[in-house]
Enzyme design. Structure first.
Site, mmCIF file in Angstrom:
data_model
loop_
_atom_site.group_PDB
_atom_site.id
_atom_site.type_symbol
_atom_site.label_atom_id
_atom_site.label_comp_id
_atom_site.label_asym_id
_atom_site.label_seq_id
_atom_site.Cartn_x
_atom_site.Cartn_y
_atom_site.Cartn_z
ATOM 1 N N HIS A 69 0.935 -1.131 0.050
ATOM 2 C CA HIS A 69 0.098 -0.052 0.087
ATOM 3 C C HIS A 69 0.824 1.372 -0.107
ATOM 4 O O HIS A 69 2.185 1.029 0.326
ATOM 5 C CB HIS A 69 -0.831 0.057 1.105
ATOM 6 C CG HIS A 69 0.126 0.226 2.423
ATOM 7 N ND1 HIS A 69 0.661 -0.746 3.090
ATOM 8 C CD2 HIS A 69 0.450 1.549 3.172
ATOM 9 C CE1 HIS A 69 1.237 -0.446 4.158
ATOM 10 N NE2 HIS A 69 1.073 0.997 4.286
ATOM 11 N N THR A 71 0.622 4.854 1.954
ATOM 12 C CA THR A 71 -0.071 5.453 3.234
ATOM 13 C C THR A 71 -0.317 6.953 2.668
ATOM 14 O O THR A 71 0.676 7.538 2.160
ATOM 15 C CB THR A 71 0.867 5.191 4.393
ATOM 16 O OG1 THR A 71 1.288 4.043 4.839
ATOM 17 C CG2 THR A 71 0.358 5.982 5.679
ATOM 18 N N HIS A 149 5.228 6.526 -1.056
ATOM 19 C CA HIS A 149 5.827 5.222 -1.315
ATOM 20 C C HIS A 149 5.089 4.061 -1.178
ATOM 21 O O HIS A 149 4.218 4.059 -0.445
ATOM 22 C CB HIS A 149 7.222 5.288 -0.392
ATOM 23 C CG HIS A 149 6.686 5.100 1.012
ATOM 24 N ND1 HIS A 149 6.378 6.028 1.896
ATOM 25 C CD2 HIS A 149 6.571 3.795 1.771
ATOM 26 C CE1 HIS A 149 6.078 5.840 2.973
ATOM 27 N NE2 HIS A 149 6.179 4.422 2.917
ATOM 28 N N THR A 151 6.284 0.451 0.826
ATOM 29 C CA THR A 151 7.155 -0.247 1.507
ATOM 30 C C THR A 151 7.171 -1.714 1.032
ATOM 31 O O THR A 151 6.107 -2.220 1.136
ATOM 32 C CB THR A 151 6.723 -0.221 2.864
ATOM 33 O OG1 THR A 151 6.956 1.057 3.638
ATOM 34 C CG2 THR A 151 7.886 -1.139 3.759
HETATM 35 O O1 ACK Z 1 4.916 1.342 4.980
HETATM 36 P P1 ACK Z 1 4.234 2.487 5.698
HETATM 37 O O2 ACK Z 1 4.024 3.664 4.861
HETATM 38 O O3 ACK Z 1 4.549 2.872 6.993
HETATM 39 O O4 ACK Z 1 2.798 1.818 6.172
HETATM 40 C C1 ACK Z 1 2.818 1.665 7.454
HETATM 41 C C2 ACK Z 1 1.299 2.100 7.980
HETATM 42 O O5 ACK Z 1 1.809 3.349 8.425
HETATM 43 C C3 ACK Z 1 1.137 1.322 9.185
HETATM 44 O O6 ACK Z 1 2.170 1.170 10.231
HETATM 45 C C4 ACK Z 1 3.007 3.995 8.210
HETATM 46 N N1 ACK Z 1 3.445 4.557 9.660
HETATM 47 C C5 ACK Z 1 3.718 4.352 10.892
HETATM 48 N N2 ACK Z 1 3.972 5.245 11.747
HETATM 49 C C6 ACK Z 1 3.735 6.295 10.915
HETATM 50 C C7 ACK Z 1 4.025 7.470 11.211
HETATM 51 N N3 ACK Z 1 4.453 7.976 12.417
HETATM 52 N N4 ACK Z 1 4.009 8.507 10.114
HETATM 53 C C8 ACK Z 1 3.609 8.182 8.771
HETATM 54 N N5 ACK Z 1 3.556 6.953 8.498
HETATM 55 C C9 ACK Z 1 3.501 5.995 9.411
HETATM 56 C C10 ACK Z 1 3.800 2.453 8.130
#
Ligand code: ACK
Length: 218
Positions: A69, A71, A149, A151
């Protein structure tokens, strides 16, 4: 009402759909497989391992992290700043559940994460939080959406939030005028090294994938 306080998700984002999703996993695996055979990568192997002469199998080094995904807003069930405002944004409500095409423009690898950068459209940017780029020093002047992005994997003990931070770090170095050392023209695109274990493969052709804008409650 009583339920309102509990109704915010862990995060909002675009969730990649099959079969493009599986294809991206394969592309990423192939890239890692090729990267760790390159002489240039071996030359900088100590970014990835302290042990001299040790081989690194990048496919084992990175563990995949849940559904692929991109975010948009991490809400942490409402604990995060701006979570409620984001959920109430008319654009978020309007596009919730809709499918659009994500364009992946580069793959990047650091000793912590592997990911794909996403080039958002004007319409997709309506769903992008204004402060997403502000967290990393030197990245706050990058264009809106720079952090977008997917992951693809994280090293042992690394949280996926790191992937977007690693991307911002590479973009900040680029913006600072450092071009990166062009290492190799690969079938997928040109590979550059930005020091400290940071590799970026700029894709010749973006990888396009349909994705559904939704949220995870976990
Ligand atoms: O890989 P990602 O973009 O990084 O997707 C996961 C998703 O939320 C569930 O954990 C993202 N994530 C976690 N903490 C944060 C944060 N503080 N700020 C932005 N994205 C986050 C994580």
């Amino acid at each position: 009402g009583q339920l309102e306080g509990t109704s915010l998700p862990l995060f909002f984002g675009w969730f990649l759909l099959s079969p493009a999703k599986e294809k991206i996993c394969c592309t990423s695996m192939d890239f890692l497989k090729t990267l760790d055979t390159l002489e240039a990568f071996k030359k900088h192997l100590n970014d990835f391992t302290q042990e001299a002469d040790k081989e690194v199998d990048l496919e084992q080094y990175f563990k995949s992290k849940g559904p692929l995904h991109c975010t948009t807003k991490f809400c942490n069930y409402g604990k995060e700043d701006g979570a409620k405002e984001y959920a109430q944004n008319p654009a978020v409500r309007e596009f919730y559940g809709s499918v659009s095409e994500l364009s992946l423009s580069a793959l990047f690898v650091t000793p912590r994460t592997v990911g794909a950068s996403v080039a958002l459209t004007e319409e997709q940017l309506l769903l992008w939080p204004a402060d997403a780029e502000k967290e990393v020093e030197g990245a706050s002047s990058l264009p809106l959406g720079s952090r977008a992005h997917v992951t693809l994997g994280c090293a042992e003990g690394v949280e996926p939030v790191q992937t977007g931070l690693d991307l911002l770090e590479i973009l900040a170095v680029q913006q600072g005028g450092q071009k990166g050392e062009l290492v190799e023209e690969m079938e997928l695109g040109s590979l550059s090294y930005y020091g400290e274990g940071r590799w970026l493969l700029s894709l010749r052709e973006p990888i396009r994938t349909p994705a559904c804008f939704s949220s995870v409650y976990g």
